[in-house]
Structure formats: C-alpha cells, structure tokens
Design a protein around this motif. Structure first.
Motif, PDB file in Angstrom:
ATOM      1  N   LEU A 225       0.710  -1.212   0.226  1.00  0.00           N
ATOM      2  CA  LEU A 225       0.042   0.023  -0.118  1.00  0.00           C
ATOM      3  C   LEU A 225       0.877   1.330   0.066  1.00  0.00           C
ATOM      4  O   LEU A 225       1.856   1.330   0.949  1.00  0.00           O
ATOM      5  N   THR A 226       0.765   2.020  -0.888  1.00  0.00           N
ATOM      6  CA  THR A 226       1.551   3.430  -1.090  1.00  0.00           C
ATOM      7  C   THR A 226       0.772   4.532  -0.948  1.00  0.00           C
ATOM      8  O   THR A 226      -0.327   4.593  -1.629  1.00  0.00           O
ATOM      9  N   VAL A 227       1.194   5.351  -0.217  1.00  0.00           N
ATOM     10  CA  VAL A 227       0.444   6.853  -0.001  1.00  0.00           C
ATOM     11  C   VAL A 227       1.539   7.944  -0.708  1.00  0.00           C
ATOM     12  O   VAL A 227       2.503   8.117  -0.250  1.00  0.00           O
ATOM     13  N   ILE A 228       0.635   8.730  -1.516  1.00  0.00           N
ATOM     14  CA  ILE A 228       1.500   9.690  -2.326  1.00  0.00           C
ATOM     15  C   ILE A 228       1.197  11.312  -1.826  1.00  0.00           C
ATOM     16  O   ILE A 228      -0.241  11.242  -1.865  1.00  0.00           O
ATOM     17  N   ASP A 229       2.009  11.969  -1.557  1.00  0.00           N
ATOM     18  CA  ASP A 229       1.560  13.507  -1.242  1.00  0.00           C
ATOM     19  C   ASP A 229       1.450  14.427  -2.407  1.00  0.00           C
ATOM     20  O   ASP A 229       2.391  14.547  -3.194  1.00  0.00           O
ATOM     21  N   PRO A 230       0.440  14.602  -2.910  1.00  0.00           N
ATOM     22  CA  PRO A 230       0.220  15.427  -4.336  1.00  0.00           C
ATOM     23  C   PRO A 230       0.652  16.782  -4.139  1.00  0.00           C
ATOM     24  O   PRO A 230       1.354  17.444  -5.358  1.00  0.00           O
ATOM     25  N   ALA A 231       1.188  17.383  -3.094  1.00  0.00           N
ATOM     26  CA  ALA A 231       1.827  18.522  -2.824  1.00  0.00           C
ATOM     27  C   ALA A 231       3.338  18.516  -3.233  1.00  0.00           C
ATOM     28  O   ALA A 231       3.944  19.434  -3.898  1.00  0.00           O
ATOM     29  N   THR A 232       3.879  17.310  -3.388  1.00  0.00           N
ATOM     30  CA  THR A 232       5.246  17.168  -3.433  1.00  0.00           C
ATOM     31  C   THR A 232       5.737  16.108  -4.401  1.00  0.00           C
ATOM     32  O   THR A 232       6.791  15.960  -5.031  1.00  0.00           O
ATOM     33  N   ASN A 233       4.581  15.263  -4.814  1.00  0.00           N
ATOM     34  CA  ASN A 233       4.646  14.218  -5.583  1.00  0.00           C
ATOM     35  C   ASN A 233       5.632  13.154  -5.299  1.00  0.00           C
ATOM     36  O   ASN A 233       6.333  12.387  -5.925  1.00  0.00           O
ATOM     37  N   ARG A 234       5.673  12.996  -3.879  1.00  0.00           N
ATOM     38  CA  ARG A 234       6.474  11.875  -3.113  1.00  0.00           C
ATOM     39  C   ARG A 234       5.890  10.907  -2.331  1.00  0.00           C
ATOM     40  O   ARG A 234       4.736  11.309  -1.839  1.00  0.00           O
ATOM     41  N   ILE A 235       6.373   9.913  -2.152  1.00  0.00           N
ATOM     42  CA  ILE A 235       5.682   8.781  -1.597  1.00  0.00           C
ATOM     43  C   ILE A 235       5.852   9.087  -0.034  1.00  0.00           C
ATOM     44  O   ILE A 235       7.321   9.472   0.269  1.00  0.00           O
ATOM     45  N   VAL A 236       4.735   9.018   0.749  1.00  0.00           N
ATOM     46  CA  VAL A 236       5.109   9.402   2.070  1.00  0.00           C
ATOM     47  C   VAL A 236       4.828   8.217   3.145  1.00  0.00           C
ATOM     48  O   VAL A 236       5.147   8.251   4.133  1.00  0.00           O
ATOM     49  N   GLU A 237       4.512   7.187   2.510  1.00  0.00           N
ATOM     50  CA  GLU A 237       4.136   5.826   2.999  1.00  0.00           C
ATOM     51  C   GLU A 237       4.052   4.617   2.283  1.00  0.00           C
ATOM     52  O   GLU A 237       3.404   4.916   1.278  1.00  0.00           O
ATOM     53  N   SER A 238       4.895   3.541   2.292  1.00  0.00           N
ATOM     54  CA  SER A 238       4.864   2.443   1.765  1.00  0.00           C
ATOM     55  C   SER A 238       4.862   1.477   2.654  1.00  0.00           C
ATOM     56  O   SER A 238       5.727   1.033   3.589  1.00  0.00           O
ATOM     57  N   ARG A 239       3.748   0.616   2.651  1.00  0.00           N
ATOM     58  CA  ARG A 239       3.479  -0.261   3.706  1.00  0.00           C
ATOM     59  C   ARG A 239       3.217  -1.986   2.869  1.00  0.00           C
ATOM     60  O   ARG A 239       2.193  -1.911   2.274  1.00  0.00           O
ATOM     61  N   ARG A 240       3.871  -2.822   3.569  1.00  0.00           N
ATOM     62  CA  ARG A 240       3.729  -4.186   3.082  1.00  0.00           C
ATOM     63  C   ARG A 240       3.134  -5.058   4.008  1.00  0.00           C
ATOM     64  O   ARG A 240       3.447  -4.975   5.222  1.00  0.00           O
ATOM     65  N   MET A 241       2.207  -5.736   3.645  1.00  0.00           N
ATOM     66  CA  MET A 241       1.395  -6.497   4.448  1.00  0.00           C
ATOM     67  C   MET A 241       1.330  -8.111   3.976  1.00  0.00           C
ATOM     68  O   MET A 241       1.611  -8.195   2.835  1.00  0.00           O
ATOM     69  N   ASP A 242       1.108  -8.838   4.760  1.00  0.00           N
ATOM     70  CA  ASP A 242       1.712 -10.281   4.778  1.00  0.00           C
ATOM     71  C   ASP A 242       0.750 -11.106   3.842  1.00  0.00           C
ATOM     72  O   ASP A 242       1.117 -12.220   3.489  1.00  0.00           O
ATOM     73  N   GLU A 243      -0.649 -10.763   3.432  1.00  0.00           N
ATOM     74  CA  GLU A 243      -1.359 -11.351   2.505  1.00  0.00           C
ATOM     75  C   GLU A 243      -2.129 -10.455   1.578  1.00  0.00           C
ATOM     76  O   GLU A 243      -2.048  -9.221   1.578  1.00  0.00           O
ATOM     77  N   PRO A 244      -2.229 -11.333   0.468  1.00  0.00           N
ATOM     78  CA  PRO A 244      -2.930 -10.371  -0.427  1.00  0.00           C
ATOM     79  C   PRO A 244      -4.326  -9.646  -0.078  1.00  0.00           C
ATOM     80  O   PRO A 244      -5.173 -10.206   0.729  1.00  0.00           O
ATOM     81  N   HIS A 245      -4.581  -8.549  -0.486  1.00  0.00           N
ATOM     82  CA  HIS A 245      -5.562  -7.593  -0.198  1.00  0.00           C
ATOM     83  C   HIS A 245      -6.457  -7.397  -1.270  1.00  0.00           C
ATOM     84  O   HIS A 245      -5.532  -6.969  -2.395  1.00  0.00           O
ATOM     85  N   GLY A 246      -7.819  -7.393  -1.527  1.00  0.00           N
ATOM     86  CA  GLY A 246      -8.325  -6.861  -2.889  1.00  0.00           C
ATOM     87  C   GLY A 246      -9.776  -7.446  -2.869  1.00  0.00           C
ATOM     88  O   GLY A 246     -10.240  -8.646  -2.289  1.00  0.00           O
ATOM     89  N   PRO A 247     -10.702  -7.010  -3.398  1.00  0.00           N
ATOM     90  CA  PRO A 247     -10.343  -5.575  -4.095  1.00  0.00           C
ATOM     91  C   PRO A 247     -10.673  -4.498  -3.201  1.00  0.00           C
ATOM     92  O   PRO A 247     -10.850  -4.704  -2.095  1.00  0.00           O
ATOM     93  N   LEU A 248     -10.486  -3.263  -3.677  1.00  0.00           N
ATOM     94  CA  LEU A 248     -10.149  -2.143  -2.660  1.00  0.00           C
ATOM     95  C   LEU A 248     -11.460  -1.242  -3.079  1.00  0.00           C
ATOM     96  O   LEU A 248     -11.697  -1.210  -4.496  1.00  0.00           O
ATOM     97  N   THR A 249     -12.017  -0.290  -2.523  1.00  0.00           N
ATOM     98  CA  THR A 249     -12.800   0.715  -2.634  1.00  0.00           C
ATOM     99  C   THR A 249     -12.696   1.734  -1.683  1.00  0.00           C
ATOM    100  O   THR A 249     -12.120   1.734  -0.757  1.00  0.00           O
ATOM    101  N   GLU A 250     -13.239   2.918  -1.838  1.00  0.00           N
ATOM    102  CA  GLU A 250     -13.330   3.873  -0.713  1.00  0.00           C
ATOM    103  C   GLU A 250     -14.590   4.587  -0.565  1.00  0.00           C
ATOM    104  O   GLU A 250     -15.398   4.735  -1.559  1.00  0.00           O
ATOM    105  N   TRP A 251     -14.838   4.698   0.611  1.00  0.00           N
ATOM    106  CA  TRP A 251     -16.060   5.381   1.066  1.00  0.00           C
ATOM    107  C   TRP A 251     -15.984   6.062   2.464  1.00  0.00           C
ATOM    108  O   TRP A 251     -15.148   5.780   3.334  1.00  0.00           O
TER     109      TRP A 251
END
Length: 357
Positions: A225-251
């Motif tokens: 899972l990667t989080v990008i800050d649009p203000a800088t176009n840089r990655i602020v968080e990259s997190r690995r998890m031990d199992e496959p996740h999906g699908p994703l949605t936002e609410w």
C-alpha cells in the motif's frame, strides 16, 4: 500479462459456478441483445431485487471494465475489429453510443481502468507497447485526446482536484504512478512505486492511495500500500502486508479492502488499519467491492470448495451482517452501483442490471 491471468483464474474459480440465469438471446459478440426483463433474482434474502435486463455487448471474456458516471453506464471491451467503449442509458438499458478507442484496460476481473472527472471519461490501457490515457468527451461521445504515459500498460485511473492519476506497469519490472494535468493533458510527474504488480488508485482526503501486490515466481503473497502526497509528488508511506488484499474501494474518506473472509478499513494517510477487521463469514472475491449508503456489496464464495456457488452479497455496515444475498445470473467479473441499480459485468461479455427495492 501473467499476473492478470492469475487474478482472473482466482475470481473465475470463485464465480464461474454461479451462472444460473437465462441465456442471452443473441450470439456472443453481437452487441445489443437484451434478455431477462423483469425476472426475479433467485435465492434472495433481505430487500428484494429484480433482474431488469441483461445486455450482450461483446464476446466471451472480452468485456473488461465497468463505470457508472455522467448519467450513463460505460463498458470497455475489445474485439478482433478493435477496442471500444459502450455507453448505455440506465433508464432503457439500451446502447446509446459505441465509441472506438485505441486501447482498453486489460483486466479480466475487477473492472478497473476507467474514471470520470474534469469534464471527461478517462480510459487507460496499453497500445503498441505504450501505456496510454484516453480522454472521452461525454458531450460528443468521442475520444478528444490520447496521452502517452511511457512504456508498458495502464492499470487504473483516479480523478480529483489534484489531477488525473494513473497506476501503470512498466515493460519489465517496475511499477509507477503517472500524474496528468487535465487542463493541459500533459504528464507532470512519474513516481515509481514498490511491488511486483499494481492495481487500484484513489484520490481522497488530500492523498493518492495505490494498491500493489508482491510475490515471487508469479505467486502473489503480499500487499503493498503506497500513499503519495500530491503537494510534493513524493511517497510518504509504503507499507507491506503479509497477505493479498483486494479488491479495494473508498467510502467516506476510508479505504475498504477484502482479505479472505474479512473486510478491512484502511487509513488513506498511513496505509494502516482502522479498527478491527470485520468478519463477513464468506470469502471476498477479487471481483469488486461496491459501496452504497449502509452497505458494501461483494461476490462471496466458499474458499477451498468450488462446489458451493458464489453469491452476490451485501454487508450491512450498521448491523454487521449479510442482509442481502442472491445468485448472480451469469459469471460476474465486475460490479458497480448507480441509477438505483446494481450493475454486473459478466465473463460472458454481457451486462446485467439488478434493480434494488
């Protein structure tokens, strides 16, 4: 791409046994056939549902993505005579436009790769070894711009106040996120992201959120899972998890993910979990998560037992239980909610409208 096929086989194995509705009245590959008008969806519980129409759009396995936007339902498909985008009137379930495009998303399951915003419908994919982003003007029903994103193929699109964001594969190893200015149609940033495979991308609450998967020898064993800050176009968080996740949605400012028999809530700023997992009692297929007020829809199946047919289920976010469950008419590969109906794109190349009441 092999990763795409692996995900498709997983989703199809969990859903292929569930086709129990009426067959389409036209041969596969002939767009416009409509059947199953007004029939009841079987094995239903909770609120009633009705299959209002099943529309044949493309050959078996050739319809890839689904979007409800601009007062219409959009389906991307590819055939021997080229790729195309179908625009469907949700009131009549009729095709109102067939738009030739250079490429469509290559997913066999999940329906990603299209989004709406900034006055356009955006479709990504790959053509002649290049990832591209196509801009469709819904007032003209035509492609008005094609933007090159570099070598490889586009995966998914998100549109927000900070621009148009595309997750993309490279020609070889290496995943990336490409930012496009919708005013100038120019690429303004390319951001490498971790993982061996990339999928959904979201713009929400001041961040850009990306899901990738990691694994060796074509076996997907973890989530990135990667989080990008649009203000800088840089990655602020990259997190690995031990199992496959999906699908994703936002609410409601939160990312939701399926993980086995659980639904997870994820903080879009950190990629970390919010609260405890919600146990739903069924395996959550990679097909789609669809959110409506009060519920999350998913394709549920019994892991390890293909004899149990998959069902379309709604998890009630207030009561924390499945309050709607019914057999899908065919073999779902993607779902979307809109215009008072649940729309299901099928592996058979058809689109089913289920009216909820």
């Amino acid at each position: 791409m092999l990763m795409h096929v692996l995900v498709f086989l997983f989703a199809l194995a969990s859903g292929a046994a569930c086709g129990s509705g009426e067959e389409a009245s036209k041969e596969p590959g002939t767009a416009g056939g409509t059947t199953a008008i007004g029939t009841e969806a079987p094995s239903q519980m909770g609120v009633a549902s009705r299959i209002r129409a099943t529309i044949q759009l493309a050959s078996r396995g050739q319809a890839t993505s689904l979007l409800v936007a601009e007062g219409s339902v959009w389906v991307a498909a590819y055939e021997e005579d080229g790729s195309k985008l179908f625009r469907i009137d949700p009131a009549t379930s009729e095709i109102v436009a067939t738009i030739p495009v250079e490429a469509v998303p290559s997913w066999e399951a999940g329906g990603d790769g299209m989004a709406a915003g900034a006055g356009a419908v955006w479709v990504t994919g790959g053509a002649q070894g290049e990832a591209i982003l196509q801009r469709i003007d819904p007032s003209k029903n035509e492609v008005v711009g094609t933007i090159s994103l570099g070598g490889g193929s586009g995966a998914d699109v998100a549109v927000g106040g900070t621009g148009v964001w595309v997750s993309a594969f490279g020609r070889g190893p290496g995943m990336r996120v490409v930012r496009v200015d919708p005013t100038t149609s120019r690429v303004v940033a390319t951001i490498p992201v971790d993982g061996d495979w990339v999928r959904e991308i979201f713009t929400l609450d001041g961040t850009v959120f990306v899901r990738g998967l990691a694994g060796e020898d074509s076996t997907l064993t973890g989530t990135v899972l990667t989080v990008i800050d649009p203000a800088t176009n840089r990655i602020v968080e990259s997190r690995r998890m031990d199992e496959p996740h999906g699908p994703l949605t936002e609410w409601d400012g939160v990312v939701w993910a399926g993980a086995g028999r659980k639904l997870l809530r994820i903080d879009p700023h950190t990629g970390g979990p919010l609260g405890d997992p919600l146990v739903v009692g069924k395996g959550v297929s990679l097909t789609s998560l669809v959110v409506e007020e009060g519920g999350i829809w998913f394709l549920g199946y019994e892991p390890g037992d293909e004899r149990v047919p998959a069902t379309v289920d709604r998890w009630n976010t207030r009561t924390h239980e499945i309050d709607v469950s019914f057999d899908p008419p065919e073999s779902p590969v993607a779902m979307a909610m809109g215009q008072g109906s649940l729309w299901i794109l099928n592996y058979e190349g058809s689109l089913t409208r289920i009216e909820l009441r």
